[in-house]
Design an enzyme around this catalytic site. Structure first.
Site, PDB file in Angstrom:
ATOM      1  CD  GLU A   1      -2.802   1.353   2.334  1.00 39.86           C
ATOM      2  OE1 GLU A   1      -2.752   0.542   3.277  1.00 39.86           O
ATOM      3  OE2 GLU A   1      -3.712   2.193   2.207  1.00 39.86           O
TER       4      GLU A   1
ATOM      5  CG  ASP B   1      -3.169  -2.326   4.259  1.00 37.86           C
ATOM      6  OD1 ASP B   1      -4.344  -2.054   3.962  1.00 37.86           O
ATOM      7  OD2 ASP B   1      -2.401  -1.505   4.836  1.00 37.86           O
TER       8      ASP B   1
ATOM      9  CB  ILE C   1      -1.180   0.124   9.417  1.00 36.27           C
ATOM     10  CG1 ILE C   1       0.219   0.157  10.025  1.00 36.27           C
ATOM     11  CG2 ILE C   1      -2.247   0.300  10.525  1.00 36.27           C
ATOM     12  CD1 ILE C   1       0.556   1.459  10.734  1.00 36.27           C
ATOM     13  CG  ASP C   2      -6.887  -2.838   6.195  1.00 36.50           C
ATOM     14  OD1 ASP C   2      -6.937  -1.851   5.416  1.00 36.50           O
ATOM     15  OD2 ASP C   2      -7.858  -3.577   6.404  1.00 36.50           O
TER      16      ASP C   2
ATOM     17  CB  THR D   1      -3.841   4.017   8.445  1.00 42.42           C
ATOM     18  OG1 THR D   1      -3.128   3.018   7.719  1.00 42.42           O
ATOM     19  CG2 THR D   1      -2.874   5.116   8.834  1.00 42.42           C
TER      20      THR D   1
ATOM     21  CG  ASP E   1      -7.747  -2.002   1.587  1.00 44.28           C
ATOM     22  OD1 ASP E   1      -8.248  -1.213   0.761  1.00 44.28           O
ATOM     23  OD2 ASP E   1      -6.916  -1.673   2.443  1.00 44.28           O
TER      24      ASP E   1
HETATM   25  C1  LIP Z   1      -9.101   1.140   5.205  1.00 43.76           C
HETATM   26  C2  LIP Z   1      -9.936   0.013   4.631  1.00 43.76           C
HETATM   27  C3  LIP Z   1     -11.384   0.124   5.058  1.00 43.76           C
HETATM   28  C4  LIP Z   1     -11.955   1.449   4.606  1.00 43.76           C
HETATM   29  C5  LIP Z   1     -11.169   2.543   5.268  1.00 43.76           C
HETATM   30  C6  LIP Z   1      -9.688   2.479   4.881  1.00 43.76           C
HETATM   31  P1  LIP Z   1      -6.538   1.826   5.238  1.00 43.76           P
HETATM   32  O1  LIP Z   1      -7.810   1.000   4.689  1.00 43.76           O
HETATM   33  O2  LIP Z   1      -9.407  -1.220   5.070  1.00 43.76           O
HETATM   34  O3  LIP Z   1     -12.147  -0.911   4.526  1.00 43.76           O
HETATM   35  O4  LIP Z   1     -13.313   1.532   4.932  1.00 43.76           O
HETATM   36  O5  LIP Z   1     -11.715   3.782   4.886  1.00 43.76           O
HETATM   37  O6  LIP Z   1      -9.549   2.715   3.515  1.00 43.76           O
HETATM   38  O7  LIP Z   1      -6.586   3.134   4.501  1.00 43.76           O
HETATM   39  O8  LIP Z   1      -6.672   1.995   6.695  1.00 43.76           O
HETATM   40  O9  LIP Z   1      -5.337   0.996   4.845  1.00 43.76           O
END
Ligand code: LIP
Length: 274
Positions: free
Chosen positions: A73, A89, A91-92, A94, A222
């Site tokens: 990412e 990813d 940190i999913d 974030t 994601d």
């Molecule tokens: C997140 C996604 C999530 C979405 C968030 C955000 P990130 O990814 O995993 O589904 O709803 O808005 O995009 O940006 O934290 O890696």
């Protein structure tokens, strides 16, 4: 391509690297953590810890498997020559990590010739490690999981009794459309949950913590690991009208509810920008 890769060994490496990244994210989080940069909008943020842990994971992969491809990412993008590609990813969730809300994770999917064969989602704040190997199952902390909630007793959950997770994009115009869609869905289901991490939402489907999930706008990193975890737990993952899951739409649920949720979304063309 002939690939010299054992999915089990790939999962072991991915799990080790996700655990190390999770340890660093917890133990070495700066007290004054802030926003290092933004991407698609002022609220689509990156922290130094996203960048640091993606680097840690990439270095760990290349030390063990220098010919693999990598997509991350935060910018990692290596073609590779081995037929193996890692989709990361770091940190999913974030925003949750920045706000110290527990719902964030490290997600690593591993593909052979374009098919995800192994995946790990490490959720440090919850002490949970979700893993899956294609054709062999899915596990939470080593225990097998199934995509059915306790009260469903293995039977399909009707839409009106479903606990449904979703997420929203970062662009105000897209959020207005997504908010209107959720407003239509809300009276038709048990309730809605918005965790803030697609990978966690997918793992929640895989262990029955929610009944279904959908989101428009997810990126490959994601969902790479979480989608396999759902499928290996007996759930279905895809887009609308039989399409594969993609940035247009990702839907995940056990059979029965998957079709009902897709039906609701299809009549509203929820995978299109209206
Ligand atoms: C997140 C996604 C999530 C979405 C968030 C955000 P990130 O990814 O995993 O589904 O709803 O808005 O995009 O940006 O934290 O890696």
């Amino acid at each position: 391509m002939t690939v010299s890769a054992d999915p089990k060994e790939l999962l072991e490496l991915a799990t080790r690297l996700a655990a190390e990244a999770g340890r660093v994210l917890v133990e070495e989080r700066p007290r004054d953590l802030g926003v290092a940069s933004t991407k698609s909008s002022p609220t689509d943020i990156v922290t130094v810890m996203d960048q640091r842990t993606e680097k840690l994971i990439v270095e760990g992969i290349l030390a063990a498997r220098p010919d693999d491809g990598i997509l991350g990412e935060e910018g990692a993008n290596l073609e590779g020559t081995s037929g193996v590609r890692w989709v990361i990813d770091p940190i999913d969730g974030t925003v949750n990590y920045l706000y110290e809300i527990p719902a964030w994770c490290v997600s690593i999917g591993v593909e052979i010739d374009g098919e995800t064969v192994a995946g790990v989602v490490e959720i440090p704040a919850l002490g949970e490690t979700f893993t899956a190997l294609r054709g062999h199952g899915a596990w939470r902390n080593g225990e097998p999981i199934r995509a059915y909630s306790a009260q469903s007793e293995g039977k399909p959950v009707p839409l009106e009794r479903a606990l449904v997770a979703t997420g929203f994009g970062y662009a105000a115009q897209r959020r207005a459309v997504q908010g209107a869609l959720v407003a239509e869905l809300l009276p038709r289901v048990r309730d809605i949950r918005r965790a803030g991490s697609a990978a966690i939402d997918l793992c929640s489907v895989a262990c029955g913590r929610v009944d279904g999930y959908f989101e428009r706008g997810t990126n490959p990193w994601d969902i790479a690991a979480g989608a396999l975890i759902v499928e290996e737990a007996g759930g279905k993952v895809g887009g609308l009208r039989g399409a594969a899951a993609s940035v247009a739409m990702t839907v995940a649920a056990a059979p029965g509810l998957f079709e009902a949720l897709c039906g609701f979304l299809e009549v509203r063309e929820a995978d299109q920008d209206s």
